[in-house]
Design an enzyme around this catalytic site. Structure first.
Site, PDB file in Angstrom:
ATOM      1  N   TYR A   1      70.342  54.735  54.777  1.00 39.45           N
ATOM      2  CA  TYR A   1      71.695  54.662  55.329  1.00 39.45           C
ATOM      3  C   TYR A   1      71.789  54.996  56.811  1.00 39.45           C
ATOM      4  CZ  TYR A   1      73.732  53.817  50.788  1.00 39.45           C
ATOM      5  OH  TYR A   1      74.060  53.244  49.594  1.00 39.45           O
TER       6      TYR A   1
ATOM      7  N   GLN B   1      80.177  54.859  39.123  1.00 31.26           N
ATOM      8  CA  GLN B   1      81.010  54.482  40.253  1.00 31.26           C
ATOM      9  C   GLN B   1      81.891  53.261  40.000  1.00 31.26           C
ATOM     10  OE1 GLN B   1      77.417  55.000  42.999  1.00 31.26           O
ATOM     11  NE2 GLN B   1      79.074  55.511  44.366  1.00 31.26           N
TER      12      GLN B   1
ATOM     13  N   ASN C   1      66.323  53.640  49.609  1.00 31.99           N
ATOM     14  CA  ASN C   1      67.738  53.643  49.972  1.00 31.99           C
ATOM     15  C   ASN C   1      67.838  54.203  51.386  1.00 31.99           C
ATOM     16  OD1 ASN C   1      68.080  52.919  47.311  1.00 31.99           O
ATOM     17  ND2 ASN C   1      69.201  54.748  46.709  1.00 31.99           N
TER      18      ASN C   1
ATOM     19  N   GLU D   1      83.341  56.771  45.291  1.00 36.11           N
ATOM     20  CA  GLU D   1      82.280  57.279  46.168  1.00 36.11           C
ATOM     21  C   GLU D   1      82.085  58.793  45.945  1.00 36.11           C
ATOM     22  OE1 GLU D   1      79.854  56.031  47.823  1.00 36.11           O
ATOM     23  OE2 GLU D   1      79.305  57.858  48.876  1.00 36.11           O
ATOM     24  N   TRP D   2      81.740  59.165  44.733  1.00 29.18           N
ATOM     25  CA  TRP D   2      81.383  60.538  44.385  1.00 29.18           C
ATOM     26  C   TRP D   2      82.410  61.543  44.919  1.00 29.18           C
ATOM     27  CZ3 TRP D   2      78.436  59.515  40.593  1.00 29.18           C
ATOM     28  CH2 TRP D   2      77.502  58.482  40.650  1.00 29.18           C
TER      29      TRP D   2
ATOM     30  N   ASN E   1      67.589  57.470  40.319  1.00 23.83           N
ATOM     31  CA  ASN E   1      68.094  57.181  41.657  1.00 23.83           C
ATOM     32  C   ASN E   1      68.158  58.456  42.489  1.00 23.83           C
ATOM     33  OD1 ASN E   1      69.542  55.365  43.640  1.00 23.83           O
ATOM     34  ND2 ASN E   1      71.049  57.013  43.425  1.00 23.83           N
ATOM     35  N   GLU E   2      67.549  58.420  43.642  1.00 20.87           N
ATOM     36  CA  GLU E   2      67.649  59.491  44.638  1.00 20.87           C
ATOM     37  C   GLU E   2      67.531  60.887  44.056  1.00 20.87           C
ATOM     38  OE1 GLU E   2      71.244  58.852  46.887  1.00 20.87           O
ATOM     39  OE2 GLU E   2      70.430  57.090  47.868  1.00 20.87           O
TER      40      GLU E   2
ATOM     41  N   ARG F   1      71.588  44.863  41.261  1.00 19.81           N
ATOM     42  CA  ARG F   1      71.118  46.176  40.789  1.00 19.81           C
ATOM     43  C   ARG F   1      72.290  46.945  40.182  1.00 19.81           C
ATOM     44  NH1 ARG F   1      70.275  51.415  44.054  1.00 19.81           N
ATOM     45  NH2 ARG F   1      69.251  52.769  42.532  1.00 19.81           N
TER      46      ARG F   1
ATOM     47  N   GLU G   1      69.236  50.122  48.538  1.00 18.82           N
ATOM     48  CA  GLU G   1      70.604  50.400  48.992  1.00 18.82           C
ATOM     49  C   GLU G   1      70.622  50.464  50.502  1.00 18.82           C
ATOM     50  OE1 GLU G   1      72.656  53.886  47.456  1.00 18.82           O
ATOM     51  OE2 GLU G   1      71.822  53.526  45.463  1.00 18.82           O
TER      52      GLU G   1
ATOM     53  N   TRP H   1      74.642  47.951  49.573  1.00 15.30           N
ATOM     54  CA  TRP H   1      75.530  48.874  48.878  1.00 15.30           C
ATOM     55  C   TRP H   1      76.903  48.699  49.506  1.00 15.30           C
ATOM     56  CZ3 TRP H   1      75.094  51.702  44.559  1.00 15.30           C
ATOM     57  CH2 TRP H   1      76.221  52.477  44.231  1.00 15.30           C
TER      58      TRP H   1
HETATM   59  C1  GBH Z   1      73.730  56.765  48.006  1.00 16.31           C
HETATM   60  O1  GBH Z   1      73.275  58.017  48.418  1.00 16.31           O
HETATM   61  C2  GBH Z   1      74.019  56.748  46.511  1.00 16.31           C
HETATM   62  O2  GBH Z   1      72.891  56.330  45.790  1.00 16.31           O
HETATM   63  C3  GBH Z   1      75.194  55.873  46.162  1.00 16.31           C
HETATM   64  O3  GBH Z   1      75.566  56.097  44.842  1.00 16.31           O
HETATM   65  C4  GBH Z   1      76.329  56.122  47.131  1.00 16.31           C
HETATM   66  O4  GBH Z   1      77.489  55.449  46.773  1.00 16.31           O
HETATM   67  C5  GBH Z   1      75.841  55.712  48.493  1.00 16.31           C
HETATM   68  O5  GBH Z   1      74.781  56.505  48.838  1.00 16.31           O
HETATM   69  C6  GBH Z   1      76.861  55.863  49.607  1.00 16.31           C
HETATM   70  O6  GBH Z   1      77.073  57.206  49.918  1.00 16.31           O
HETATM   71  O7  GBH Z   1      77.506  65.681  52.593  1.00 16.31           O
HETATM   72  O8  GBH Z   1      76.330  66.159  54.630  1.00 16.31           O
HETATM   73  O9  GBH Z   1      75.285  66.643  52.514  1.00 16.31           O
HETATM   74  C7  GBH Z   1      73.040  58.051  49.811  1.00 16.31           C
HETATM   75  C8  GBH Z   1      72.466  59.356  50.299  1.00 16.31           C
HETATM   76  C9  GBH Z   1      73.007  61.614  50.426  1.00 16.31           C
HETATM   77  C10 GBH Z   1      74.053  60.135  51.885  1.00 16.31           C
HETATM   78  C11 GBH Z   1      74.074  62.626  50.665  1.00 16.31           C
HETATM   79  C12 GBH Z   1      75.128  61.158  52.166  1.00 16.31           C
HETATM   80  C13 GBH Z   1      75.721  63.433  52.123  1.00 16.31           C
HETATM   81  C14 GBH Z   1      75.506  64.186  53.356  1.00 16.31           C
HETATM   82  N1  GBH Z   1      73.550  60.287  50.560  1.00 16.31           N
HETATM   83  N2  GBH Z   1      74.631  62.479  51.976  1.00 16.31           N
HETATM   84  S1  GBH Z   1      76.212  65.785  53.272  1.00 16.31           S
END
Ligand code: GBH
Length: 478
Positions: free
Chosen positions: A314, A23, A312, A430-431, A169-170, A80, A379, A423
């Site tokens: 959110y 990232q 982690n 952001e992926w 990670n995750e 981290r 996170e 985070w």
């Molecule tokens: C983290 O994952 C990651 O470790 C990190 O790299 C990333 O930048 C950060 O979150 C912020 O996103 O599209 O409806 O399936 C967090 C867990 C899992 C949350 C996938 C968002 C997508 C929901 N993430 N989820 S969906």
């Protein structure tokens, strides 16, 4: 965040921020780095928002000193980061070591230590070497030994200075989004099958690495090893409806429990997960063997293979029962659907409902259900989309409210929270959302090659919280 009461936080509390290699680093093919699954995924068209890539990202590979300045301005006690596996082992194996890559991480780690910042290092944050993906990736049985070998290489090379390790990670996210939904690398869509296999091999890889550390490195290096697990907090949509209550239990079992139960609970998958998957296989006439693999007696057990809990967090969900569809799928097995409460504000993206007290409840749940080991929140953050707001008051409120809840978890619920990592240090890639979501404490100007980092208000306020806690701790000592 100036209203935050920092007295609940112990004097040795870890104040951190997190990033991950793909990232932020860029330099995707520099100095002998091998490609990873995320390089491949982004280079294929139509996978990522506007076909953006992490080829350059924040260019931290060349601009590490700029990141270090941000870390120092925040006054972090901990940072981290993740290692790009393919940067140091281009084909994923120790047959060929890329010394330039090793040099880069040595510089980062040395600079952190010289600045009195404790590194926490993740070995694999989604970016599997492509060469390994080409041999089956996380679906292959061999991956666990290959990962263990990589982990041992890192312990040997960096473990004299790195004392906090995260293996994977995750695993939930890489397994499910990458192999069930196909929206993350490696982009595989094999609903109801591959995610379980991937998760299983990640657990095997993690367990082997922890055992390796435990027997061969711990007595020399004295560090700690864990695995970072993501989880929402979840409550029944209708608490009076037994089906919703049961669905909520499954929602947590299929996310946190999938990995926490083997490592911190029973040494095996949650009962509800095992029975649902088996029942659905029968119901749908699937007869090609168990979809949820079993742990072999001939391998080290995952139970007890973590020295701390890495969480982690959110967001939160209200959960309702979902009657199974006719096709095989993870969600069908889970039989639960999470929705957001209309009263929760949304930050930047639809899935990120802001629910600070969900973190306190989840921390208590982890303590009551799984472990009394110390917990690091590895996170937690708040995203912005659309026009940049440097004066990010919403994010400031978010951090203040969240840290208040962490304080309550410590002082009122008696949870042993050891640290908090925001985070993220920087706006970054952001992926699948590319650069349109900004999670940084520092803004990054992606429109110029300098990729200049500047403080958001939230970064400045987080720095003030850390320094307030620091002076309070000092005054207690005298
Ligand atoms: C983290 O994952 C990651 O470790 C990190 O790299 C990333 O930048 C950060 O979150 C912020 O996103 O599209 O409806 O399936 C967090 C867990 C899992 C949350 C996938 C968002 C997508 C929901 N993430 N989820 S969906």
């Amino acid at each position: 965040m100036s209203a935050l009461d920092v007295s609940a936080f112990p004097s040795d509390f870890a104040w951190g921020a997190s990033t991950s290699a793909y990232q932020i680093e860029g330099g995707w093919n520099m100095d002998g780095k091998g490609p990873s699954t995320w390089d491949t995924f982004c280079h294929a068209k139509g996978k990522v928002f506007e076909d953006q890539t992490g080829d350059v990202a924040c260019n931290s590979y060349q601009l590490w000193e700029e990141d270090l300045k941000c870390i120092l301005q925040l006054g972090l006690t901990h940072y981290r980061l993740s290692i790009s596996w393919a940067r140091i082992l281009p084909d994923g194996t120790t047959n060929h070591v890329n010394l330039k890559g090793v040099e880069y991480y040595n510089k980062v780690i040395d600079n952190l230590i010289a600045s009195d910042v404790t590194p926490m290092v993740t070995l694999c944050h989604f970016d599997l070497p492509q060469a390994l993906e080409d041999c089956g990736g996380w679906q292959s049985t061999d991956i666990a030994d290959i990962f263990e070998n990589y982990a041992r290489f890192c312990f040997k090379t960096f473990g004299d200075r790195v004392k906090l390790w995260i293996t994977v990670n995750e695993p939930y996210v890489y397994a499910k989004l990458g192999h069930e939904d196909g929206i993350f690398a490696p982009g595989i869509k094999e609903p109801g099958i591959s995610a379980y296999l991937v998760g299983h091999n990640m657990l095997r890889a993690h367990a082997k690495s922890w055992h390796s550390y435990n027997s061969d490195f711990r007595h020399l290096q004295g560090g700690q090893v864990s695995i970072a697990l993501n989880s929402d907090w979840a409550e029944p949509l209708d608490p009076g409806c037994p089906k919703d209550v049961a669905a909520t239990e499954r929602y947590l079992a299929f996310s946190l429990g999938w990995f926490a139960c083997p490592v911190f609970g029973t040494g095996d998958y949650p009962e509800s997960m095992k029975s649902r998957i088996e029942a659905r296989s029968l119901e749908l006439g699937y007869n090609q063997g168990p979809r949820l693999p079993r742990f072999s007696k001939d391998e080290p057990s995952p139970l007890g293979t973590a020295d701390f809990f890495a969480l982690n967090y959110y967001t939160s969900r209200k959960v309702k029962n979902l009657n199974g569809a006719r096709e095989l799928s993870f969600t069908g097995d889970e039989g639960a659907e999470g929705v957001t409460d209309p009263s929760w504000p949304i930050s930047g993206i639809y899935w990120l409902a802001v629910v600070p007290d969900g973190l306190r409840k989840l921390l208590k749940y982890i303590k009551d259900t799984y472990t009394s080991l110390p917990i690091y929140i590895t996170e937690n953050g708040f995203s912005q989309s659309g026009p940049v707001q440097k004066e990010d008051d919403d994010r400031c409120t978010f951090y203040q409210d969240t840290l208040q809840e962490v304080g309550k978890a410590i002082s009122q619920e008696g949870v042993n929270v050891k640290g908090y990592f925001a985070w993220s240090l920087l706006d970054n890639f952001e992926w699948a959302e590319g650069f349109r979501l900004r999670f940084g404490l520092f803004h990054v100007d992606f429109s110029t090659p300098e990729l200049k980092r500047t403080f958001y208000r939230s970064g400045r306020e987080y720095a003030a919280v850390i320094s307030k806690h620091h002076s309070q701790t000092k005054s207690k000592l005298v």
